[in-house]
Motif scaffolding. Structure first.
Motif, short mmCIF file in Angstrom:
data_model
loop_
_atom_site.label_atom_id
_atom_site.label_comp_id
_atom_site.label_asym_id
_atom_site.label_seq_id
_atom_site.Cartn_x
_atom_site.Cartn_y
_atom_site.Cartn_z
N THR A 242 -97.80 11.03 -48.01
CA THR A 242 -97.78 12.32 -47.32
C THR A 242 -98.23 13.41 -48.28
O THR A 242 -98.23 13.23 -49.51
CB THR A 242 -96.36 12.66 -46.83
N ILE A 243 -98.59 14.53 -47.71
CA ILE A 243 -98.95 15.69 -48.55
C ILE A 243 -97.76 16.10 -49.41
O ILE A 243 -97.91 16.41 -50.59
CB ILE A 243 -99.42 16.86 -47.66
N ALA A 244 -96.56 16.08 -48.82
CA ALA A 244 -95.36 16.49 -49.55
C ALA A 244 -95.13 15.61 -50.77
O ALA A 244 -94.59 16.07 -51.79
CB ALA A 244 -94.15 16.44 -48.63
N ALA A 245 -95.52 14.34 -50.70
CA ALA A 245 -95.35 13.45 -51.85
C ALA A 245 -96.42 13.69 -52.91
O ALA A 245 -96.17 13.50 -54.11
CB ALA A 245 -95.39 12.00 -51.38
N MET A 250 -99.62 16.32 -58.14
CA MET A 250 -100.87 17.01 -58.40
C MET A 250 -100.66 18.35 -59.07
O MET A 250 -101.52 18.81 -59.84
CB MET A 250 -101.64 17.22 -57.08
N TYR A 251 -99.54 18.99 -58.80
CA TYR A 251 -99.31 20.36 -59.29
C TYR A 251 -98.11 20.41 -60.22
O TYR A 251 -97.34 21.37 -60.21
CB TYR A 251 -99.15 21.32 -58.11
N LYS A 252 -97.99 19.37 -61.04
CA LYS A 252 -96.93 19.33 -62.04
C LYS A 252 -97.10 20.52 -62.99
O LYS A 252 -98.19 20.79 -63.48
CB LYS A 252 -97.02 18.02 -62.82
N PHE A 257 -92.37 27.58 -56.06
CA PHE A 257 -92.60 28.54 -54.97
C PHE A 257 -94.08 28.60 -54.58
O PHE A 257 -94.42 29.11 -53.51
CB PHE A 257 -92.07 29.93 -55.33
N LEU A 258 -94.96 28.05 -55.42
CA LEU A 258 -96.38 28.00 -55.10
C LEU A 258 -96.79 26.67 -54.44
O LEU A 258 -97.93 26.51 -54.01
CB LEU A 258 -97.23 28.21 -56.36
N GLN A 264 -101.23 23.47 -48.63
CA GLN A 264 -102.28 23.87 -47.70
C GLN A 264 -103.66 23.51 -48.25
O GLN A 264 -104.55 23.06 -47.51
CB GLN A 264 -102.19 25.37 -47.43
N SER A 265 -103.86 23.70 -49.55
CA SER A 265 -105.14 23.33 -50.15
C SER A 265 -105.36 21.82 -50.10
O SER A 265 -106.47 21.35 -49.82
CB SER A 265 -105.20 23.82 -51.60
N VAL A 266 -104.29 21.05 -50.36
CA VAL A 266 -104.40 19.59 -50.26
C VAL A 266 -104.75 19.19 -48.83
O VAL A 266 -105.61 18.33 -48.61
CB VAL A 266 -103.10 18.92 -50.71
#
Length: 290
Positions: A242-245, A250-252, A257-258, A264-266
């Motif tokens: 999923t995107i949530a996973a 990806m954004y470690k 809060f971002l 949304q970009s993913v």
């Protein structure tokens, strides 16, 4: 990028070059940096106002001071997010100038917003197509269609000094947020290519500092997006996700809060990859390699 130290030049008219001045609106945020930058283009005989900004009494007063009783030929909006276009109508009432620029666009969505909502009241007197121009005394602005951040996004090229007003399409402090369904990653990438093929001297974005190395920055932004796309494919090659996973991986190191904006970009990347036939969404909401 961290915010610069205060005081910021909020409400002041800063002359950037002979035909360009800037006025910073008092609307700083994690998505607007120090605030929306409104540009006054022209001279004593006539001005264009680019991205009038939010409908804020202090900002309108600052714009009136910066205009300084000079005639306003046009009020131009790059797109209709509410940190860009709402001041167009009250400024038009004060100056008598027509609102000329992007097409109207106001979308309703139940999804949590990570960008500014749309300006439902925006009503231009004239909509510019790609390549159309506005002329004033000693200056010419050319509309450059740059969909991606929004489908109605325009940049404006000042022909006399090779300056480009880039709105939210290209900013020196951050990449642009691309939020489906209106934001489109394929269009955004194509618009980056379009700008990279130009020979602009400087970019004046709606948020953040001016960009003195435009083609280098655009090349880097396109490379960054391609790297994100490859990262998504690598993760999905491991297993459906999923995107949530994917976002925390990806954004470690990016503040949590971002993460909604990152998600949304993913999502925008996944929609474009699905359009290309590379990935597919399963019934359980997970994405996988096609």
């Amino acid at each position: 990028m961290a915010l610069p130290p205060q005081p910021w030049p909020t409400g002041q008219t800063e002359q950037l070059e002979p035909l360009v001045a800037r006025v910073l609106a008092p609307n700083p945020s994690p998505f607007t940096y120090t605030g929306t930058q409104t540009y006054l283009v022209g001279g004593d005989d006539g001005l264009a106002v680019i991205d009038p900004g939010p409908d804020d009494a202090d900002h309108l007063a600052a714009l009136v001071t910066g205009i300084n009783a000079r005639p306003v030929v046009a009020i131009c909006c790059t797109h209709t997010h509410r940190d860009h276009s709402p001041a167009a109508a009250p400024l038009a009432a004060l100056t008598g100038a027509p609102v000329i620029g992007c097409a109207p666009l106001a979308l309703e969505s139940d999804a949590p917003r990570v960008d500014a909502p749309f300006d439902k009241a925006y009503a231009p007197d004239r909509v510019l197509a790609d390549g159309e121009q506005i002329h004033g005394p000693g200056w010419t602005l050319t509309a450059i269609a740059t969909p991606g951040h929004t489908s109605n996004h325009l940049c404006f090229a000042l022909e006399e000094s090779r300056a480009l007003f880039t709105g939210d399409h290209v900013m020196g402090w951050s990449t642009s947020v691309v939020v489906p369904p209106d934001g489109d990653m394929g269009d955004y990438m194509a618009s980056l290519v379009k700008l990279h093929e130009r020979d602009d001297r400087v970019y004046y974005p709606a948020h953040g500092p001016q960009v003195d190395n435009p083609r280098q920055l655009v090349r880097g932004m396109a490379g960054h997006r391609r790297a994100r796309e490859k990262q998504i494919v690598r993760l999905l090659e491991e297993r459906p996700q999923t995107i949530a996973a994917m976002v925390p991986v990806m954004y470690k190191g990016v503040p949590e809060f971002l993460w909604p904006a990152a998600a949304q970009s993913v999502h925008a990347h996944l929609i474009e990859l699905a359009r290309q036939g590379s990935v597919t969404q399963q019934e359980d909401g997970q994405w996988s390699i096609a």
